[in-house]
Scaffold this motif. Structure first.
Motif, short mmCIF file in Angstrom:
data_model
loop_
_atom_site.label_atom_id
_atom_site.label_comp_id
_atom_site.label_asym_id
_atom_site.label_seq_id
_atom_site.Cartn_x
_atom_site.Cartn_y
_atom_site.Cartn_z
N TYR A 1 3.08 100.39 -1.93
CA TYR A 1 3.78 101.34 -2.80
C TYR A 1 4.75 102.23 -2.01
O TYR A 1 5.43 103.07 -2.60
CB TYR A 1 2.76 102.21 -3.56
N ALA A 2 4.81 102.02 -0.69
CA ALA A 2 5.66 102.87 0.14
C ALA A 2 7.09 102.37 0.14
O ALA A 2 7.72 102.22 1.19
CB ALA A 2 5.10 102.91 1.58
N SER A 3 7.61 102.08 -1.02
CA SER A 3 8.95 101.50 -1.13
C SER A 3 9.51 101.75 -2.51
O SER A 3 8.78 101.72 -3.50
CB SER A 3 8.89 100.00 -0.87
N THR A 4 10.83 101.97 -2.58
CA THR A 4 11.48 102.07 -3.89
C THR A 4 11.95 100.71 -4.37
O THR A 4 12.57 100.62 -5.42
CB THR A 4 12.72 102.98 -3.81
N LEU A 5 11.69 99.66 -3.59
CA LEU A 5 12.17 98.30 -3.90
C LEU A 5 13.70 98.27 -3.90
O LEU A 5 14.31 97.54 -4.69
CB LEU A 5 11.63 97.80 -5.24
N CYS A 6 14.32 99.03 -3.01
CA CYS A 6 15.79 99.12 -3.01
C CYS A 6 16.43 97.85 -2.48
O CYS A 6 17.61 97.60 -2.70
CB CYS A 6 16.27 100.33 -2.21
N GLY A 7 15.66 97.04 -1.73
CA GLY A 7 16.17 95.73 -1.33
C GLY A 7 17.00 95.70 -0.06
O GLY A 7 17.46 94.65 0.37
N ALA A 8 17.19 96.85 0.59
CA ALA A 8 18.01 96.86 1.80
C ALA A 8 17.38 96.01 2.91
O ALA A 8 18.07 95.36 3.69
CB ALA A 8 18.20 98.30 2.29
N CYS A 9 16.04 95.97 2.94
CA CYS A 9 15.34 95.20 3.97
C CYS A 9 15.58 93.69 3.82
O CYS A 9 15.81 92.98 4.80
CB CYS A 9 13.84 95.50 3.93
N TYR A 10 15.53 93.23 2.59
CA TYR A 10 15.73 91.80 2.32
C TYR A 10 17.13 91.38 2.76
O TYR A 10 17.32 90.31 3.35
CB TYR A 10 15.51 91.56 0.82
N ASP A 11 18.10 92.24 2.51
CA ASP A 11 19.48 91.92 2.87
C ASP A 11 19.68 91.69 4.37
O ASP A 11 20.50 90.88 4.76
CB ASP A 11 20.41 93.08 2.45
N VAL A 12 18.95 92.44 5.19
CA VAL A 12 19.20 92.33 6.63
C VAL A 12 18.23 91.39 7.33
O VAL A 12 18.47 91.01 8.48
CB VAL A 12 19.13 93.71 7.34
N CYS A 13 17.15 91.00 6.68
CA CYS A 13 16.13 90.22 7.39
C CYS A 13 16.69 88.88 7.85
O CYS A 13 17.15 88.08 7.04
CB CYS A 13 14.92 90.00 6.49
N PRO A 14 16.64 88.61 9.15
CA PRO A 14 17.24 87.37 9.66
C PRO A 14 16.51 86.11 9.21
O PRO A 14 17.09 85.03 9.26
CB PRO A 14 17.15 87.53 11.19
N VAL A 15 15.25 86.25 8.78
CA VAL A 15 14.53 85.07 8.30
C VAL A 15 14.29 85.17 6.79
O VAL A 15 13.43 84.51 6.23
CB VAL A 15 13.19 84.86 9.06
N LYS A 16 15.10 86.02 6.17
CA LYS A 16 15.16 86.11 4.70
C LYS A 16 13.81 86.29 4.04
O LYS A 16 13.49 85.60 3.06
CB LYS A 16 15.83 84.85 4.15
N ILE A 17 13.02 87.20 4.55
CA ILE A 17 11.77 87.52 3.87
C ILE A 17 12.11 88.42 2.68
O ILE A 17 12.72 89.47 2.86
CB ILE A 17 10.79 88.25 4.82
N ASN A 18 11.73 87.98 1.48
CA ASN A 18 12.00 88.79 0.29
C ASN A 18 10.92 89.87 0.22
O ASN A 18 9.93 89.74 -0.49
CB ASN A 18 12.01 87.90 -0.95
N ILE A 19 11.13 90.92 0.99
CA ILE A 19 10.12 91.96 1.12
C ILE A 19 9.82 92.63 -0.23
O ILE A 19 8.65 92.80 -0.57
CB ILE A 19 10.50 92.97 2.23
N PRO A 20 10.83 92.99 -1.03
CA PRO A 20 10.51 93.59 -2.32
C PRO A 20 9.62 92.68 -3.18
O PRO A 20 8.68 93.16 -3.83
CB PRO A 20 11.88 93.79 -2.99
N GLU A 21 9.89 91.39 -3.15
CA GLU A 21 9.08 90.47 -3.95
C GLU A 21 7.62 90.49 -3.47
O GLU A 21 6.68 90.50 -4.28
CB GLU A 21 9.64 89.04 -3.83
N ILE A 22 7.43 90.52 -2.17
CA ILE A 22 6.05 90.53 -1.65
C ILE A 22 5.38 91.88 -1.94
O ILE A 22 4.18 91.93 -2.24
CB ILE A 22 6.03 90.19 -0.15
N LEU A 23 6.14 92.96 -1.87
CA LEU A 23 5.57 94.27 -2.20
C LEU A 23 5.04 94.26 -3.63
O LEU A 23 3.91 94.69 -3.91
CB LEU A 23 6.63 95.37 -2.06
N VAL A 24 5.85 93.73 -4.55
CA VAL A 24 5.43 93.67 -5.95
C VAL A 24 4.22 92.75 -6.10
O VAL A 24 3.26 93.08 -6.81
CB VAL A 24 6.62 93.21 -6.83
N HIS A 25 4.25 91.63 -5.40
CA HIS A 25 3.12 90.70 -5.44
C HIS A 25 1.83 91.37 -4.97
O HIS A 25 0.77 91.21 -5.58
CB HIS A 25 3.46 89.49 -4.56
N LEU A 26 1.93 92.16 -3.90
CA LEU A 26 0.74 92.83 -3.39
C LEU A 26 0.28 93.93 -4.36
O LEU A 26 -0.93 94.16 -4.52
CB LEU A 26 1.00 93.43 -2.00
#
Ligand code: SF4
Lengths: 226, 477, 172
Positions: free
Chosen positions: B365-390
């Motif tokens: 829950y420590a995220s606004t799901l703003c998606g900035a992390c997914y944009d820069v991740c060199p191995v394209k981890i969809n971090i917001p998607e995993i946050l929601v999944h968790l």
């Protein structure tokens, strides 16, 4: 063109002006707007807060409500992003509809004010709206568009994040408000009333800060008294 | 046991973050640092024409590893052993610590030199070695600072980012034998660390490292660094022990081509880091003559079974997601209660430990799901998607669960929904009178929404909902 | 920009000292760069003609291998060639082959002089990997002198590795 409006639950309850502006604008441009009354919520809030089952029910409900419509517009970037990811509906955010589908950039609006635009995370990174909203705003008669510093920074809303992580959310909001106030604009526009409710709630505590407004309301404005 | 792991938050994230927010020095340092690195990164990434296809390829290679983990591990082991290494398998932190401690003791070493390694931090190796009477010496400058201060790192890449130069000078004067400098110039401080560690390197018998990549095809290990402390550890001691998470594998040597282009640009914002060492087993006459590789599972095989969450194992620990994260920038690394902070920490720690460990369930829950992390991740981890999944698979408060299901029940029927909107409107009529004083917003409301009005005014239900307006204007005819 | 030009620009960006010469000029250029050294460490298999102009004593790594302690002597420089160089990143790659030597030779001394020929320069990292004769030899990729940005993100050159890196580009 016949266009179905997904107004979103938030706009329906708290910010009907955004929906009214969308209808007014599209009708002015000569289109027919439909409002399927069975719609309520796209399920985004439930999904993002961690409730998959109710979210799925609301996604299916929205799909059923809009069955048979070829073009759906919504004045909310985040809800469009959610519909696109979780339903098969042909949903467009308002600026996508105007620029990409209808091919207009000058909607014939008049709004003689200084305006700054916050692009919102969903608009920026999920929908990649790019400069569509700014292009539309620049064509508005009398409007002076002022750049917002650090536009890509999240405002700190994040749905229940604003409640669950109130301190961090508040710190992000303070920075966004300071940047907005620094522009000297009269209005801060955005494509999502969820972020605007949060930013606007913060700006309300700053004297002389811009007033929040959904950009659909600017595009609908003709300068005539409403 | 797992309660004490360095990847378990012992404080709920919101509480820890609120505490850290009060540290003005930390916020200033972090803001400056993350801004600087993310601007540098953006510049060097823009130089690379095929950046996006390269991210896709890298993500696919990592997924290939996760699909064939057991087979690739076996191939890696066979190749490494053939090249003269000894390979060990550790199921969890305690097991890995026991293996390493045993190996160090076998060399009768009283201390070991260490290269900054997330895997050894994850298992708490330093604490385990100390408990066994072995002194671990961190040789990366930032890790040395953190170690001398008895502190914990706050960033994956620049762990001492929460210290400024005068704090470091003062710390060296207190804790570094032989330190006499009066200047706090970074060059002087780095020079002092060079002098201090040079003697240590020349005397060291055992070094401990991690690895950025492990090549299944050849059994090679790859270590990416800047200062040269890594090369010292990899070259001078007679015995080298590498603790390597099983997800660090790459199938083929040629895969390195993309990863060595992605990592430095994403990480430090450089086209290439100063030093990269690649070595395969033991080379007679050159470098350590005893090489032990400890392959660490510690929950990874389990995570690899989750079809959504597994993508977190693609992570190459570049820390780009930290530098763009607005929550990290304000809360700092310590608020995450884990050696893995920021967006990657929020999806990795709860998965490695299970969400029931400590307060790790607060991390998604420590995220606004703003998606900035997914944009820069060199191995394209969809971090917001995993946050929601968790969030969707994790434990949740009963009151919230009830509220959410009531809300969706109201929303699923148009008559119920319209009635709810009208009820909200008339219920809020008295509030509207109060709100008029503030231009139509509310300054204070009762709990639980008081968390909202602590920082911002609240909107009121509209005097006429959109659907009522529509009925009035479009359906009356 | 051709590869040697790009290599020189990028390596220069990382504050390696960049020098250019022809094969014939090489001994004199090396002699100049190494004139300030107390002694010059030489890996096995170094090209003899490179040494013809040297005015300072040498310390060859031979049948009696040099120890880390010996290499820690103040004022030492080390002279090597390289296996490949990468234009895009300004990187030199050593693979412990002839004229490059064991890894500690280019690590402990404070000054490294490396000779790069135009034909050794490849475009990017993937090309470097295909150009390596044997990837399982100990490999060291070097991009500028060692550096840290750990203190307030100020880049400081030279922490544990050589604090000075000179690259001599030999053009035909
Ligand atoms: S999740 Fe992606 S961006 Fe974050 S550290 Fe890992 S590889 Fe880097």
């Amino acid at each position: 063109m016949r266009i179905a409006l997904f107004v979103t639950c938030l706009n329906d309850a708290l910010f009907p002006q955004a929906g009214i502006a969308t209808v007014t604008l599209l009708e002015r441009l000569g289109h027919t707007v439909a409002f399927p009354a069975a719609q309520s919520c796209c399920g985004q809030m439930h999904a993002n807060t961690g409730y998959a089952a109710p979210a799925r029910q609301l996604e299916r409900l929205t799909e059923a409500a809009f069955a048979g419509h070829d073009v759906i517009v919504s004045p909310s970037g985040s809800c469009v992003a959610h519909l696109r990811a979780h339903t098969g509906l042909p949903a467009y955010e308002l600026s996508e509809l105007l620029v990409d589908v209808l091919g207009v950039t000058d909607v014939g609006a008049t709004f003689p004010h200084r305006v700054t635009y916050h692009p919102t995370c969903h608009g920026l990174r999920m929908l990649r709206l790019g400069d569509r909203p700014a292009t539309l705003l620049r064509a508005v008669k009398g409007l002076e568009l002022i750049d917002l510093p650090e536009p890509e920074q999240c405002c700190g809303f994040g749905g229940t994040f604003a409640l669950k992580n109130a301190a961090v959310s508040g710190a992000m909001l303070a920075d966004k408000c300071a940047n907005a106030a620094a522009t000297g604009a009269e209005y801060l526009a955005a494509a999502d009333n969820s972020c605007l409710a949060h930013i606007g709630g913060g700006l309300a505590r700053h004297r002389g800060a811009p007033k929040p407004i959904h950009y659909a309301e600017i595009l609908a404005a003709t300068g005539a008294p409403s | 046991m797992s309660r004490n792991l360095p990847i378990v938050a012992i404080t709920p994230f919101p509480v820890a973050a609120a505490h850290e927010l009060g540290d003005a020095q930390l916020r200033a340092n972090l803001g400056r640092a993350t801004r600087t690195i993310r601007d540098k990164r953006a510049r060097v990434v823009a130089e690379v024409a095929d950046w996006e296809p390269m991210r896709d390829r890298a993500a696919a290679v990592k997924d290939e590893v996760l699909d064939n983990l057991a087979e690739l591990l076996a191939r890696f082991e066979a190749a490494a052993v053939a090249a003269g290494a000894t390979v060990h398998h550790a199921t969890d932190a305690a097991h890995a610590n026991a293996i390493v401690t045993e190996l160090v003791k076998a060399q009768r070493a009283e201390s070991v030199v260490k290269i900054k390694s997330m895997a050894t931090q994850e298992i708490g190796l330093n604490e385990a070695l100390e408990a066994a009477g072995v002194t671990p010496i961190e040789t990366d400058l930032a890790e040395l600072i953190v170690q001398l201060a008895d502190d914990t790192p706050s960033h994956i890449l620049v762990p001492a980012i929460h210290y400024n130069r005068s704090q470091i000078r003062e710390l060296f004067a207190r804790r570094m034998p032989g330190f006499t400098a009066t200047s706090d110039e970074p060059a002087v401080l780095a020079g002092a660390a060079r002098e201090y560690l040079r003697r240590t390197f020349l005397a060291a018998k055992v070094a401990v490292c991690g690895a950025n990549f492990a090549i299944a095809e050849t059994g090679s290990l790859v270590i990416v660094e800047s200062e040269g402390n890594g090369r010292m550890c990899l070259t001078l001691p007679e015995t080298l022990i590498a603790v390597v998470g099983v997800e660090k594998l790459l199938p083929r040597f040629a895969d390195l081509g993309d990863f060595l282009r992605l990592l430095p640009r994403s990480s430090t914002g450089e086209r290439m880091n100063p030093y990269t060492s690649i070595f395969t087993g033991v080379t007679p006459g050159d470098g350590p003559q005893r090489l032990h590789i400890v392959l660490l599972d510690n929950g990874r095989t389990q995570v690899a079974q989750d079809p959504v969450g597994r993508a977190a194992l693609r992570c190459i620990r570049c820390s780009a997601c930290l530098n763009v994260c607005p929550v990290y920038e304000r809360a700092g690394g310590h608020a995450y209660g884990s050696v893995y902070p920021g967006p990657i920490g929020a999806i990795l720690s709860p998965q490695l430990t299970g969400q029931d460990a400590g307060f790790n369930k607060t991390l998604p829950y420590a995220s606004t799901l703003c998606g900035a992390c997914y944009d820069v991740c060199p191995v394209k981890i969809n971090i917001p998607e995993i946050l929601v999944h968790l969030r969707q698979t994790g434990p949740k408060p009963a009151a919230e669960r009830a509220a959410m299901s009531t809300l969706s029940w109201l929303m699923r029927d148009r008559r119920r929904w319209r009635a709810a909107l009208r009820a909200a409107r008339s219920g809020s009529a008295p509030l509207r009178l109060i709100a008029r004083r503030h231009g139509g917003t509310l300054r204070r409301v009762p709990w639980p929404l008081s968390a909202w009005t602590a920082h911002r005014d609240a909107p009121l239900p509209a005097a006429e909902s959109f659907r009522d307006w529509w009925r009035r204007t479009h359906e009356s005819s | 920009m051709n590869l040697p030009e790009l290599f020189a620009e990028r390596a220069g960006d990382y504050r390696a000292g960049m020098h250019h010469c022809t094969e014939a000029e090489l001994p004199a250029v090396l002699a100049g760069l190494l004139a300030g050294a107390s002694r010059v460490v030489l890996p096995a298999g170094i090209a003899e003609p490179w040494l013809t102009g040297l005015s300072v004593p040498t310390l060859p790594d031979g049948t009696a291998p040099l120890t880390a302690g010996e290499l820690d002597e103040a004022g030492l420089s080390v002279l090597t060639g390289c296996a490949v160089a990468i234009a895009e990143t300004g990187t030199i790659v050593l693979d412990a082959g002839p004229g490059q030597g064991r890894r500690l030779l280019t690590l402990v001394p404070d000054h490294h002089v490396c000779v790069v020929r135009d034909e050794q320069i490849v475009a990017d990292v993937p090309d470097m990997i295909s150009a390596l004769p044997d990837p399982t030899r100990p490999l060291t990729m070097i991009s500028g002198p060692s550096a840290t940005s750990d203190i307030e993100l100020n880049r400081v050159e030279g922490v544990h590795g050589p604090r000075r890196l000179d690259i001599v580009c030999v053009h035909p």
